[in-house]
Design an enzyme around this catalytic site. Structure first.
Site, PDB file in Angstrom:
ATOM      1  N   LYS A 120     -17.269  -7.070   6.996  1.00  0.00           N
ATOM      2  CA  LYS A 120     -15.887  -7.546   7.117  1.00  0.00           C
ATOM      3  C   LYS A 120     -15.252  -6.768   8.275  1.00  0.00           C
ATOM      4  O   LYS A 120     -14.677  -5.702   8.076  1.00  0.00           O
ATOM      5  CB  LYS A 120     -15.171  -7.266   5.785  1.00  0.00           C
ATOM      6  CG  LYS A 120     -13.887  -8.037   5.562  1.00  0.00           C
ATOM      7  CD  LYS A 120     -13.330  -7.710   4.170  1.00  0.00           C
ATOM      8  CE  LYS A 120     -11.877  -8.081   4.019  1.00  0.00           C
ATOM      9  NZ  LYS A 120     -11.302  -7.594   2.758  1.00  0.00           N
ATOM     10  N   ARG A 144      -1.725  -5.810  -8.681  1.00  0.00           N
ATOM     11  CA  ARG A 144      -0.595  -6.658  -8.315  1.00  0.00           C
ATOM     12  C   ARG A 144      -0.333  -7.739  -9.356  1.00  0.00           C
ATOM     13  O   ARG A 144       0.767  -8.012  -9.739  1.00  0.00           O
ATOM     14  CB  ARG A 144      -0.853  -7.312  -6.949  1.00  0.00           C
ATOM     15  CG  ARG A 144      -0.794  -6.334  -5.800  1.00  0.00           C
ATOM     16  CD  ARG A 144      -1.376  -6.921  -4.561  1.00  0.00           C
ATOM     17  NE  ARG A 144      -2.778  -7.253  -4.777  1.00  0.00           N
ATOM     18  CZ  ARG A 144      -3.551  -7.895  -3.931  1.00  0.00           C
ATOM     19  NH1 ARG A 144      -3.040  -8.326  -2.792  1.00  0.00           N
ATOM     20  NH2 ARG A 144      -4.808  -8.131  -4.201  1.00  0.00           N
ATOM     21  N   SER A 147      -2.801  -7.934   2.871  1.00  0.00           N
ATOM     22  CA  SER A 147      -2.943  -7.803   4.322  1.00  0.00           C
ATOM     23  C   SER A 147      -3.151  -9.170   4.967  1.00  0.00           C
ATOM     24  O   SER A 147      -2.646  -9.436   6.063  1.00  0.00           O
ATOM     25  CB  SER A 147      -4.109  -6.883   4.657  1.00  0.00           C
ATOM     26  OG  SER A 147      -3.870  -5.600   4.134  1.00  0.00           O
ATOM     27  N   HIS A 191       0.841  -1.210   0.000  1.00  0.00           N
ATOM     28  CA  HIS A 191       0.000   0.000   0.000  1.00  0.00           C
ATOM     29  C   HIS A 191       0.871   1.254   0.000  1.00  0.00           C
ATOM     30  O   HIS A 191       0.597   2.214  -0.731  1.00  0.00           O
ATOM     31  CB  HIS A 191      -0.901   0.020   1.243  1.00  0.00           C
ATOM     32  CG  HIS A 191      -1.870  -1.125   1.328  1.00  0.00           C
ATOM     33  ND1 HIS A 191      -1.932  -1.982   2.403  1.00  0.00           N
ATOM     34  CD2 HIS A 191      -2.822  -1.548   0.459  1.00  0.00           C
ATOM     35  CE1 HIS A 191      -2.882  -2.879   2.201  1.00  0.00           C
ATOM     36  NE2 HIS A 191      -3.430  -2.649   1.025  1.00  0.00           N
TER      37      HIS A 191
HETATM   38  N1  COA Z   1      -0.365  -3.955  -2.012  1.00  0.00           N
HETATM   39  C1  COA Z   1      -0.646  -4.898  -1.105  1.00  0.00           C
HETATM   40  N2  COA Z   1      -1.880  -5.401  -0.918  1.00  0.00           N
HETATM   41  C2  COA Z   1      -2.860  -4.921  -1.693  1.00  0.00           C
HETATM   42  C3  COA Z   1      -2.634  -3.932  -2.650  1.00  0.00           C
HETATM   43  C4  COA Z   1      -1.327  -3.450  -2.801  1.00  0.00           C
HETATM   44  N3  COA Z   1      -1.004  -2.525  -3.699  1.00  0.00           N
HETATM   45  N4  COA Z   1      -3.795  -3.667  -3.270  1.00  0.00           N
HETATM   46  C5  COA Z   1      -4.719  -4.453  -2.694  1.00  0.00           C
HETATM   47  N5  COA Z   1      -4.149  -5.209  -1.746  1.00  0.00           N
HETATM   48  C6  COA Z   1      -4.803  -6.228  -0.919  1.00  0.00           C
HETATM   49  C7  COA Z   1      -5.395  -5.699   0.349  1.00  0.00           C
HETATM   50  O1  COA Z   1      -4.443  -5.706   1.402  1.00  0.00           O
HETATM   51  C8  COA Z   1      -6.501  -6.677   0.610  1.00  0.00           C
HETATM   52  O2  COA Z   1      -5.937  -7.807   1.203  1.00  0.00           O
HETATM   53  P1  COA Z   1      -6.783  -8.853   2.083  1.00  0.00           P
HETATM   54  O3  COA Z   1      -8.000  -9.237   1.292  1.00  0.00           O
HETATM   55  O4  COA Z   1      -5.821  -9.950   2.218  1.00  0.00           O
HETATM   56  O5  COA Z   1      -7.109  -8.147   3.369  1.00  0.00           O
HETATM   57  C9  COA Z   1      -6.983  -7.089  -0.783  1.00  0.00           C
HETATM   58  O6  COA Z   1      -5.898  -6.765  -1.639  1.00  0.00           O
HETATM   59  C10 COA Z   1      -8.238  -6.405  -1.216  1.00  0.00           C
HETATM   60  O7  COA Z   1      -7.998  -5.033  -1.430  1.00  0.00           O
HETATM   61  P2  COA Z   1      -8.832  -3.855  -0.732  1.00  0.00           P
HETATM   62  O8  COA Z   1      -8.429  -2.650  -1.484  1.00  0.00           O
HETATM   63  O9  COA Z   1      -8.649  -3.790   0.693  1.00  0.00           O
HETATM   64  O10 COA Z   1     -10.345  -4.230  -0.855  1.00  0.00           O
HETATM   65  P3  COA Z   1     -11.361  -4.429  -2.036  1.00  0.00           P
HETATM   66  O11 COA Z   1     -10.750  -4.997  -3.231  1.00  0.00           O
HETATM   67  O12 COA Z   1     -12.437  -5.173  -1.374  1.00  0.00           O
HETATM   68  O13 COA Z   1     -11.868  -2.949  -2.445  1.00  0.00           O
HETATM   69  C11 COA Z   1     -12.903  -0.833  -2.039  1.00  0.00           C
HETATM   70  C12 COA Z   1     -12.086  -1.983  -1.488  1.00  0.00           C
HETATM   71  C13 COA Z   1     -12.970   0.129  -0.901  1.00  0.00           C
HETATM   72  C14 COA Z   1     -12.215  -0.160  -3.213  1.00  0.00           C
HETATM   73  C15 COA Z   1     -14.287  -1.315  -2.541  1.00  0.00           C
HETATM   74  O14 COA Z   1     -14.722  -2.393  -1.733  1.00  0.00           O
HETATM   75  C16 COA Z   1     -15.330  -0.225  -2.470  1.00  0.00           C
HETATM   76  O15 COA Z   1     -15.248   0.755  -3.163  1.00  0.00           O
HETATM   77  N6  COA Z   1     -16.342  -0.406  -1.604  1.00  0.00           N
HETATM   78  C17 COA Z   1     -17.402   0.590  -1.368  1.00  0.00           C
HETATM   79  C18 COA Z   1     -18.736   0.096  -1.890  1.00  0.00           C
HETATM   80  C19 COA Z   1     -18.895   0.462  -3.337  1.00  0.00           C
HETATM   81  O16 COA Z   1     -18.794   1.598  -3.736  1.00  0.00           O
HETATM   82  N7  COA Z   1     -19.208  -0.549  -4.164  1.00  0.00           N
HETATM   83  C20 COA Z   1     -19.404  -0.340  -5.566  1.00  0.00           C
HETATM   84  C21 COA Z   1     -18.192  -0.682  -6.375  1.00  0.00           C
HETATM   85  S1  COA Z   1     -18.275  -2.356  -6.911  1.00  0.00           S
END
Ligand code: COA
Length: 163
Positions: free
Chosen positions: A42, A91, A129, A18
């Site tokens: 979650k 990634r 994570s 991150h």
């Molecule tokens: N380096 C290391 N790890 C990374 C990374 C990076 N550059 N990018 C992502 N990851 C990992 C995270 O650590 C996380 O790991 P884990 O699952 O082991 O805990 C995993 O990838 C998922 O990434 P994360 O960004 O935390 O979550 P997500 O893919 O679920 O997306 C939001 C999060 C906030 C962008 C998304 O859920 C969101 O916008 N939610 C709001 C609701 C919404 O608007 N929905 C409509 C859109 S579909």
């Protein structure tokens, strides 16, 4: 020219992967908002307050980065913040499908919101994570995966959860 970009995620906890994306976004945008999603479905290992504190410490060297949290839709948060660029890291090919879907859905709901993707640095390509959580839970060394300034806190918190 867009001033603000938002880097959303769960950050449970923040990792070097991150920080890699945040640092690079901070070189491009005058302001970077790291936005932690409060997701009732979650719960996560770290409280939102703790995640915010860890990110602030990990990014203390980046004066144009601030940390916030949000719930609900990302596009609503973007409008509320006055930001129109979402930054996400890619990634591996496996990230593409999800990210592609999220970017398309967000664009459909809010055409004024643009998603920019950055390739993660190769040394962070395998990081997540949950990998950090799992290694720490079993007493493994996570010093290569999280910033040194938060290492002790992360290790201690994950160990505590196990007890
Ligand atoms: N380096 C290391 N790890 C990374 C990374 C990076 N550059 N990018 C992502 N990851 C990992 C995270 O650590 C996380 O790991 P884990 O699952 O082991 O805990 C995993 O990838 C998922 O990434 P994360 O960004 O935390 O979550 P997500 O893919 O679920 O997306 C939001 C999060 C906030 C962008 C998304 O859920 C969101 O916008 N939610 C709001 C609701 C919404 O608007 N929905 C409509 C859109 S579909």
């Amino acid at each position: 020219m867009q001033r603000i970009c938002v880097y959303p995620g769960s950050f449970d906890p923040v990792t070097n992967g991150h920080v890699d994306i945040i640092s690079r976004a901070a070189m491009i945008f005058p302001e970077v908002v790291v936005a932690i999603l409060i997701n009732p479905a979650k719960a996560g290992k770290f409280t939102v307050e703790k995640r915010m504190e860890l990110i602030r410490r990990a990014c203390a060297h980046l004066p144009n980065v601030r940390v916030e949290h949000f719930d609900g839709l990302l596009v609503d948060y973007m409008h509320k913040t006055g930001a129109s660029v979402v930054v996400r890291g890619l990634r591996a090919v496996s990230d593409f499908e999800n990210e592609f879907q999220m970017a398309q859905v967000n664009h459909q709901m809010a055409p004024d919101v643009e998603t920019l993707f950055m390739m993660t640095s190769p040394e962070c390509a395998y990081l997540s994570s949950s990998v950090v959580r799992e290694i720490a839970r079993f007493g493994g060394d996570i010093s290569a995966f999280v910033p040194a300034c938060i290492l002790e806190d992360v290790q201690a918190a994950l160990k505590e959860k196990q007890d």
